[in-house]
Structures are given as structure tokens and as C-alpha cells.
Motif scaffolding. Structure first.
Motif, PDB file in Angstrom:
ATOM      1  N   GLY A 159       0.810  -1.206   0.000  1.00 43.46           N
ATOM      2  CA  GLY A 159       0.000   0.000   0.000  1.00 43.46           C
ATOM      3  C   GLY A 159       0.845   1.258   0.000  1.00 43.46           C
ATOM      4  N   TYR A 160       1.964   1.224   0.732  1.00 42.07           N
ATOM      5  CA  TYR A 160       2.896   2.357   0.700  1.00 42.07           C
ATOM      6  C   TYR A 160       3.533   2.493  -0.683  1.00 42.07           C
ATOM      7  N   LEU A 161       3.905   1.363  -1.285  1.00 43.16           N
ATOM      8  CA  LEU A 161       4.526   1.418  -2.614  1.00 43.16           C
ATOM      9  C   LEU A 161       3.539   1.919  -3.664  1.00 43.16           C
ATOM     10  N   TYR A 162       2.260   1.580  -3.506  1.00 47.76           N
ATOM     11  CA  TYR A 162       1.246   1.993  -4.474  1.00 47.76           C
ATOM     12  C   TYR A 162       0.820   3.449  -4.314  1.00 47.76           C
ATOM     13  N   GLY A 163       1.149   4.079  -3.199  1.00 42.51           N
ATOM     14  CA  GLY A 163       0.634   5.405  -2.892  1.00 42.51           C
ATOM     15  C   GLY A 163       0.893   6.417  -4.002  1.00 42.51           C
ATOM     16  N   ALA A 164      -0.147   7.147  -4.390  1.00 44.86           N
ATOM     17  CA  ALA A 164      -0.022   8.128  -5.478  1.00 44.86           C
ATOM     18  C   ALA A 164       0.592   9.440  -5.010  1.00 44.86           C
ATOM     19  N   ASP A 165       0.662   9.682  -3.694  1.00 44.05           N
ATOM     20  CA  ASP A 165       1.197  10.941  -3.181  1.00 44.05           C
ATOM     21  C   ASP A 165       2.594  10.790  -2.587  1.00 44.05           C
ATOM     22  N   TYR A 166       2.848   9.630  -1.973  1.00 41.02           N
ATOM     23  CA  TYR A 166       4.100   9.469  -1.231  1.00 41.02           C
ATOM     24  C   TYR A 166       4.871   8.211  -1.636  1.00 41.02           C
ATOM     25  N   GLY A 167       4.300   7.363  -2.458  1.00 41.20           N
ATOM     26  CA  GLY A 167       4.953   6.110  -2.819  1.00 41.20           C
ATOM     27  C   GLY A 167       6.181   6.335  -3.696  1.00 41.20           C
ATOM     28  N   PRO A 168       7.123   5.401  -3.672  1.00 40.36           N
ATOM     29  CA  PRO A 168       8.333   5.559  -4.491  1.00 40.36           C
ATOM     30  C   PRO A 168       8.054   5.539  -5.986  1.00 40.36           C
ATOM     31  N   PHE A 169       7.052   4.769  -6.426  1.00 42.89           N
ATOM     32  CA  PHE A 169       6.719   4.773  -7.845  1.00 42.89           C
ATOM     33  C   PHE A 169       6.190   6.148  -8.277  1.00 42.89           C
ATOM     34  N   ALA A 170       5.383   6.766  -7.432  1.00 43.48           N
ATOM     35  CA  ALA A 170       4.863   8.097  -7.752  1.00 43.48           C
ATOM     36  C   ALA A 170       5.986   9.130  -7.745  1.00 43.48           C
ATOM     37  N   GLN A 171       6.893   9.044  -6.796  1.00 47.41           N
ATOM     38  CA  GLN A 171       7.999  10.001  -6.731  1.00 47.41           C
ATOM     39  C   GLN A 171       8.936   9.843  -7.927  1.00 47.41           C
ATOM     40  N   LEU A 172       9.199   8.599  -8.308  1.00 50.17           N
ATOM     41  CA  LEU A 172      10.064   8.365  -9.462  1.00 50.17           C
ATOM     42  C   LEU A 172       9.412   8.872 -10.743  1.00 50.17           C
ATOM     43  N   SER A 173       8.126   8.638 -10.898  1.00 52.77           N
ATOM     44  CA  SER A 173       7.424   9.118 -12.088  1.00 52.77           C
ATOM     45  C   SER A 173       7.420  10.647 -12.147  1.00 52.77           C
ATOM     46  N   SER A 174       7.230  11.292 -11.003  1.00 49.61           N
ATOM     47  CA  SER A 174       7.244  12.757 -10.970  1.00 49.61           C
ATOM     48  C   SER A 174       8.629  13.298 -11.300  1.00 49.61           C
ATOM     49  N   ALA A 175       9.666  12.603 -10.824  1.00 55.67           N
ATOM     50  CA  ALA A 175      11.021  13.056 -11.111  1.00 55.67           C
ATOM     51  C   ALA A 175      11.354  12.923 -12.589  1.00 55.67           C
ATOM     52  N   LEU A 176      10.796  11.921 -13.246  1.00 58.90           N
ATOM     53  CA  LEU A 176      11.054  11.717 -14.678  1.00 58.90           C
ATOM     54  C   LEU A 176      10.060  12.459 -15.562  1.00 58.90           C
ATOM     55  N   GLY A 177       9.121  13.154 -14.957  1.00 62.50           N
ATOM     56  CA  GLY A 177       8.130  13.884 -15.737  1.00 62.50           C
ATOM     57  C   GLY A 177       7.080  13.005 -16.371  1.00 62.50           C
ATOM     58  N   LEU A 178       6.857  11.844 -15.802  1.00 62.28           N
ATOM     59  CA  LEU A 178       5.869  10.899 -16.337  1.00 62.28           C
ATOM     60  C   LEU A 178       4.585  10.964 -15.518  1.00 62.28           C
ATOM     61  N   PRO A 179       3.468  10.513 -16.070  1.00 64.05           N
ATOM     62  CA  PRO A 179       2.227  10.481 -15.296  1.00 64.05           C
ATOM     63  C   PRO A 179       2.353   9.545 -14.096  1.00 64.05           C
ATOM     64  N   VAL A 180       1.773   9.945 -12.986  1.00 61.81           N
ATOM     65  CA  VAL A 180       1.824   9.134 -11.770  1.00 61.81           C
ATOM     66  C   VAL A 180       0.931   7.911 -11.938  1.00 61.81           C
ATOM     67  N   PRO A 181       1.469   6.698 -11.763  1.00 59.29           N
ATOM     68  CA  PRO A 181       0.632   5.499 -11.907  1.00 59.29           C
ATOM     69  C   PRO A 181      -0.413   5.417 -10.803  1.00 59.29           C
ATOM     70  N   ARG A 182      -1.620   5.118 -11.186  1.00 59.78           N
ATOM     71  CA  ARG A 182      -2.735   5.015 -10.241  1.00 59.78           C
ATOM     72  C   ARG A 182      -3.020   3.548  -9.958  1.00 59.78           C
ATOM     73  N   PHE A 183      -2.171   2.948  -9.129  1.00 59.39           N
ATOM     74  CA  PHE A 183      -2.331   1.524  -8.830  1.00 59.39           C
ATOM     75  C   PHE A 183      -3.584   1.242  -8.003  1.00 59.39           C
ATOM     76  N   LEU A 184      -4.067   2.242  -7.278  1.00 55.11           N
ATOM     77  CA  LEU A 184      -5.234   2.045  -6.425  1.00 55.11           C
ATOM     78  C   LEU A 184      -6.506   2.592  -7.050  1.00 55.11           C
ATOM     79  N   SER A 185      -6.492   2.800  -8.345  1.00 53.97           N
ATOM     80  CA  SER A 185      -7.697   3.245  -9.035  1.00 53.97           C
ATOM     81  C   SER A 185      -8.618   2.058  -9.305  1.00 53.97           C
ATOM     82  N   ASP A 186      -9.795   2.350  -9.786  1.00 50.35           N
ATOM     83  CA  ASP A 186     -10.775   1.292 -10.028  1.00 50.35           C
ATOM     84  C   ASP A 186     -10.305   0.317 -11.103  1.00 50.35           C
ATOM     85  N   ASP A 187      -9.605   0.836 -12.112  1.00 49.40           N
ATOM     86  CA  ASP A 187      -9.158  -0.027 -13.208  1.00 49.40           C
ATOM     87  C   ASP A 187      -7.981  -0.915 -12.810  1.00 49.40           C
ATOM     88  N   TRP A 188      -7.169  -0.454 -11.864  1.00 55.04           N
ATOM     89  CA  TRP A 188      -5.948  -1.169 -11.513  1.00 55.04           C
ATOM     90  C   TRP A 188      -6.005  -1.868 -10.163  1.00 55.04           C
TER      91      TRP A 188
END
Length: 306
Positions: free
Chosen positions: A138-167
Motif C-alpha cells: 500500500g505504501y509502494l502503491y501510494g499516489a502521493d508518497y509512494g516511491p513509484f509516484a515520486q520516481l514518475s514525478s522526477a522523470l516527468g511521467l504520469p503518476v501510476p494510479r495503482f489504487l484506481s478502479d481499473d488497476w
């Protein structure tokens, strides 16, 4: 002295005492039977008893027979939850068993370096409690504080929404796969170690290579273990509870109280205080598990029959 010893008559042989083992078996089995009765059959019988009643505002607790079961069969929340875990089973179980099979074959080949370390590393996630695993992912999936979200923001990519309805369903499948690949790998690896070495030697003498041995010798030997792992996966998939229950705090708009059938029964019993109806829902869920498991076993036996 020697003559007297030789002339002395020998007494009759003493009869050997036979150990009585007829009464020992029930004594050894008795602790299991007592625990099985107290911890399994008695709660199951009490739940079946509760499912035949309803607690009404007028009249109190009333016997209604199978009315709770008929209501559950028409409950859209329950039907959606069962359909959702069935989709989860179709997505998650093939991936998990395929990864476990590949790891077991790689370890059994003897070509992998540091095989013990690799085997322990794959098995360690199974030793992690599912609650801890869900919180970690759940921490890894976090869209605000998770490492995947931070890495995507650093690379200028869209933040993955792992906890969305589709995913959400694939995200849950990833957690369960991470938890149970090691367990199934050990199960398959133990079955491979039990294969007689003579079969490998005979296949090698016939000119079979490593891939041919894996396909024609190892995989047929793994069918009973794969079937057992599949049945365990059926039971575990339809009992999915811990992972969605914990991720519900992170995505309350996606995971509701009826996201899975098991979570729905829990919510009915401990949130809505509908204990009688929850007992009926639980029994129907158990019936679904029995039917699906029997269907898997029947399909496997028909394929095995020439």
C-alpha cells in the motif's frame, strides 16, 4: 562342574509378552478429534444454526428456515463480490503458478548459482504476514508518497494510479502473487526432488536434452502437485480478505464493504450486526468454493483419463 551344568535340565521357555497396541490408536487420535470437534465442527454447526434465524424488530429472533439463503442468492452485492473474486482467480492464479513452476524447474536443474540463497529469497515473502505485506505494498502503491509516484514525478511521467478502479484488481493480484509464489515453488520443488533419478538417466540415454526432459519427464511428474496447488489457490482466492480490507483505508472509493464475498460477510456480521444473514452468506461462499474445487478436480481427472 562342567558335567553338572551339562546334566542340569532346562526349564520350560517363558512365554513372551505381546504388546497390546489395539487401544493405543484412539489415544493418539483423540487430541486431534477433540480439537477438530471444538474448533471446527462446533463453530460450523453453530453458524448453520444461526443462518436459519432472523433478528426482527417485532418478534425478536425468529426461525425463518432457508429464507436467508434465498435472499443471499438474489443479493447483487454478494453476486458482484463472487464475480470479482472469480476474475481475480483467473488473473492471479495462472501467473502465480507459472512463476512458481519456472523457479522450481530452475532450482531443480542444478545450473543455478547460489541456489539455496535464491530459494530462500523467493520463499521469504511467504513468511511475511499478509497484513504486513498489504501495508508495505500500500505504501509502494501510494499516489502521493509512494516511491513509484515520486520516481514518475522526477522523470516527468504520469503518476501510476495503482489504487484506481481499473488497476485495483491487478494490484491485489500482485500482492498475493508476491506472497505465495514461494510457497507454491517449494511445493513443486519438493515434488521434483521425489522423481526417481532413473527416469532422468533413461531419458538422457535416449538422447533427450534438458528441455525435453523438463517437458516429457518433469512436467508429467508435477501434475499431482500442480493440481494440489491449484485447489489451494481456489480456496485462497475465494477467501480473499486481508489485502482488500487493508487497502480499503487507502482507496475507500474503490473498495467498499462488499468488494469481495468474504469481506461482505465480515461487514454484515461485525459492522451491520446482521449475524444470521452473514452466516448464510458464509455458507454459500463455502458452497461456491466446494463446487469450483470439485470442477477443477473433475476437469483434471478427465484430461488425465486416456
Amino acid at each position: 562342574m562342567t558335567a553338572m551344568t551339562a546334566a542340569s535340565p532346562k526349564g520350560p521357555p517363558r512365554p513372551r509378552r505381546r504388546l497390546r497396541t489395539g487401544g493405543a490408536g484412539p489415544l493418539f487420535v483423540a487430541p486431534f478429534l477433540v480439537l477438530f470437534l471444538v474448533l471446527f465442527l462446533a463453530p460450523l454447526g453453530y453458524a448453520a444454526y444461526l443462518s436459519l434465524f432472523q433478528n426482527r424488530l417485532i418478534g425478536g429472533t425468529t426461525f425463518v428456515g432457508l429464507e436467508n439463503y434465498l435472499t443471499a442468492l438474489q443479493d447483487p452485492l454478494l453476486l458482484e463480490g463472487v464475480a470479482r473474486v472469480a476474475a481475480f482467480f483467473v488473473i492471479q492464479v495462472p501467473v502465480m503458478l507459472l512463476l512458481a513452476l519456472l523457479f522450481a524447474l530452475a532450482l531443480d536443474s542444478g545450473l543455478m548459482r547460489l541456489a539455496r540463497v535464491v530459494r530462500l529469497g523467493i520463499f521469504v515473502p511467504y513468511a511475511v504476514p499478509s497484513v504486513v505485506a498489504s501495508l508495505m505494498w500500500g505504501y509502494l502503491y501510494g499516489a502521493d508518497y509512494g516511491p513509484f509516484a515520486q520516481l514518475s514525478s522526477a522523470l516527468g511521467l504520469p503518476v501510476p494510479r495503482f489504487l484506481s478502479d481499473d488497476w485495483m484488481l491487478p494490484s491485489l493480484a500482485n500482492i498475493v502473487t508476491w506472497e505465495f509464489v514461494g510457497y507454491n515453488m517449494i511445493l513443486l520443488y519438493a515434488a521434483l526432488r521425489a522423481v526417481p533419478q532413473e527416469l532422468y538417466e533413461a531419458a538422457a540415454m535416449d538422447g533427450a536434452g534438458a528441455w525435453r526432459i523438463a517437458w516429457s519427464v518433469k512436467l508429467p511428474a508435477l501434475r499431482p502437485a500442480l493440481l494440489l496447488a491449484l485447489v489451494f489457490s481456489v480456496i485462497g482466492s475465494f477467501q480473499l480478505f486481508n489485502e482488500p480490507n487493508l487497502l480499503q483505508r487507502l482507496a475507500p472509493d474503490v473498495i467498499d464493504s462488499a468488494y469481495t464475498a468474504n469481506l461482505y460477510a465480515y461487514s454484515l456480521a461485525f459492522t451491520s450486526q446482521q449475524i444470521n444473514y452473514a452466516a448464510a452468506v458464509s455458507f454459500l461462499l463455502g458452497l461456491v468454493i466446494v463446487i469450483v474445487s470439485y470442477a477443477v478436480l473433475l476437469t483434471a481427472n478427465r484430461r488425465r483419463t486416456p
